[in-house]
Design an enzyme around this catalytic site. Structure first.
Site, PDB file in Angstrom:
ATOM      1  N   ILE A  84       0.836  -1.204   0.000  1.00  0.00           N
ATOM      2  CA  ILE A  84       0.000   0.000   0.000  1.00  0.00           C
ATOM      3  C   ILE A  84       0.875   1.260   0.000  1.00  0.00           C
ATOM      4  O   ILE A  84       1.997   1.256   0.513  1.00  0.00           O
ATOM      5  CB  ILE A  84      -0.951   0.024   1.223  1.00  0.00           C
ATOM      6  CG1 ILE A  84      -0.164  -0.001   2.540  1.00  0.00           C
ATOM      7  CG2 ILE A  84      -1.927  -1.141   1.168  1.00  0.00           C
ATOM      8  CD1 ILE A  84      -1.002   0.250   3.760  1.00  0.00           C
ATOM      9  N   ASN A 124       0.649  -6.793   7.735  1.00  0.00           N
ATOM     10  CA  ASN A 124       1.978  -6.216   7.540  1.00  0.00           C
ATOM     11  C   ASN A 124       1.855  -4.771   7.043  1.00  0.00           C
ATOM     12  O   ASN A 124       1.226  -4.514   6.015  1.00  0.00           O
ATOM     13  CB  ASN A 124       2.763  -7.043   6.521  1.00  0.00           C
ATOM     14  CG  ASN A 124       4.233  -6.661   6.473  1.00  0.00           C
ATOM     15  OD1 ASN A 124       4.587  -5.490   6.527  1.00  0.00           O
ATOM     16  ND2 ASN A 124       5.088  -7.660   6.371  1.00  0.00           N
ATOM     17  N   ILE A 126       3.796  -2.816   5.495  1.00  0.00           N
ATOM     18  CA  ILE A 126       4.329  -2.505   4.166  1.00  0.00           C
ATOM     19  C   ILE A 126       3.736  -3.394   3.079  1.00  0.00           C
ATOM     20  O   ILE A 126       4.167  -3.338   1.930  1.00  0.00           O
ATOM     21  CB  ILE A 126       5.874  -2.591   4.136  1.00  0.00           C
ATOM     22  CG1 ILE A 126       6.350  -4.004   4.470  1.00  0.00           C
ATOM     23  CG2 ILE A 126       6.483  -1.571   5.081  1.00  0.00           C
ATOM     24  CD1 ILE A 126       7.851  -4.189   4.279  1.00  0.00           C
ATOM     25  N   GLU A 127       2.751  -4.199   3.459  1.00  0.00           N
ATOM     26  CA  GLU A 127       2.047  -5.009   2.461  1.00  0.00           C
ATOM     27  C   GLU A 127       0.596  -4.511   2.344  1.00  0.00           C
ATOM     28  O   GLU A 127       0.322  -3.542   1.672  1.00  0.00           O
ATOM     29  CB  GLU A 127       2.148  -6.494   2.801  1.00  0.00           C
ATOM     30  CG  GLU A 127       3.575  -7.019   2.668  1.00  0.00           C
ATOM     31  CD  GLU A 127       3.693  -8.505   2.889  1.00  0.00           C
ATOM     32  OE1 GLU A 127       3.035  -9.272   2.157  1.00  0.00           O
ATOM     33  OE2 GLU A 127       4.449  -8.922   3.792  1.00  0.00           O
ATOM     34  N   MET A 128      -0.328  -5.148   3.064  1.00  0.00           N
ATOM     35  CA  MET A 128      -1.731  -4.749   2.961  1.00  0.00           C
ATOM     36  C   MET A 128      -2.150  -3.773   4.067  1.00  0.00           C
ATOM     37  O   MET A 128      -3.163  -3.080   3.944  1.00  0.00           O
ATOM     38  CB  MET A 128      -2.613  -5.994   2.952  1.00  0.00           C
ATOM     39  CG  MET A 128      -2.297  -6.924   1.777  1.00  0.00           C
ATOM     40  SD  MET A 128      -3.174  -8.509   1.805  1.00  0.00           S
ATOM     41  CE  MET A 128      -4.757  -7.989   1.157  1.00  0.00           C
TER      42      MET A 128
END
Length: 312
Positions: A84, A124, A126-128
């Protein structure tokens, strides 16, 4: 300096002897992917919807499928995944295909099964970047309230979200590759060059780590056994904090590897030929010619197969 050279030579000899001893033992452990797998079809349908739904991310911008593109090898074909707000990860995305056959999930093995794995990327940052407390309320105001209610008595929960996604991921298998058909007795399923590559794969010692159903995914190994592979990621050490676990990673599957570039946990190369050369240098310490590399790569191509469509 002389002492280091002698120690290195001894280590090479030990590894060579181990690899020779392991060839027949590990080669006999290579197994075909089963043609069917038992699952709960209702959970699979729900899990598949969740897997492809961008609403699971904080800003509704990415889904599980954004980083695991099923028709492109089950990964994202980038060095590091982009989450994201354009945030970039620090490790290469492993394929989701055939992940049900892995003994642990993630490069560092921090998840013991697909259910635990499914939870990680969702939260996470830095992910979702989601928070399950917020996500559950968010989904409760959508069609998911009814969908979960039909399957789970307690409706939408963190546990049930992971359970349904994991059930779907169990179906992402690729049976009936040319190599599997060869193992089952179809002698002409692979070419003569691929057969030579398979023999080299065994005799060079690759099979010592790449065996089982997934030709990998069933043990940890140090990246840089013989020489420093210059990895900035410490692997299992991040989880265990034990010195002995530095640079240890889960051995990746070789299934569909022609479609999962770039390679290694740090995505250091997009070339499968270079990947074989790197492994020959750092892991097994065996001399290898360009012709031998080409034959091994040809064999690796025989491990590819389309995604299976039917489940029990």
């Amino acid at each position: 300096m002389i002492k280091i050279m002698k120690e290195n030579a001894i280590l090479k000899t030990i590894i060579l002897l181990i690899s020779i001893f392991s060839v027949n033992l590990c080669a006999s452990n290579i197994q075909v992917i089963p043609s069917t797998i038992k699952v709960d079809k209702k959970k699979v349908k729900l899990g598949g919807k969740l897997f492809n739904d961008k609403r699971l991310s904080l800003d509704n911008s990415i889904s599980c499928a954004s980083c695991h593109i099923l028709n492109e090898g089950g990964d994202d074909n980038t060095i590091f995944a982009i989450g994201i707000n354009g945030k970039v990860g620090n490790i290469n995305t492993p394929t989701v295909l055939n992940s049900t056959f892995n003994f642990r999930q993630f490069w560092d093995g921090r998840a013991k099964n697909l259910k635990e794995q499914a939870l990680g990327p969702i939260e996470n940052p830095i992910e979702m970047g989601s928070d399950f407390n917020i996500l559950i309320k968010k989904l409760a105001n959508t069609e998911y309230k009814e969908l979960f209610g039909k399957i789970y008595k307690d409706g939408i929960t963190k546990k049930n979200i992971a359970d349904s996604i994991a059930e779907y991921e169990k179906t992402l298998i690729t049976p009936n590759s040319p190599f599997d058909r060869y193992l089952k007795g179809e002698n002409n399923a692979i070419t003569e060059k691929q057969k030579e590559g398979y023999e080299l794969f065994k005799n060079k010692g690759c099979v010592a780590c790449h065996n089982g159903v997934n030709l990998g995914g069933n043990l940890y190994s140090k990246f840089g056994v013989l020489y420093d592979a210059q990895s900035s990621n410490l692997g299992r050490y991040h989880i265990t904090k034990k010195e002995k676990d530095k640079y240890y990673f889960k051995v990746p599957t070789l299934r569909n590897i022609e479609h999962t570039a770039p390679y290694f946990h740090d995505g250091r190369t997009f070339s499968l030929h270079d990947t074989v050369k790197i492994m020959a240098l750092y892991q097994i310490g065996r001399p290898i010619t360009d012709d031998e590399v080409d034959k091994i790569v040809s064999f690796l191509y025989s491990l590819s197969a389309p995604l299976f469509k039917e489940v029990e």
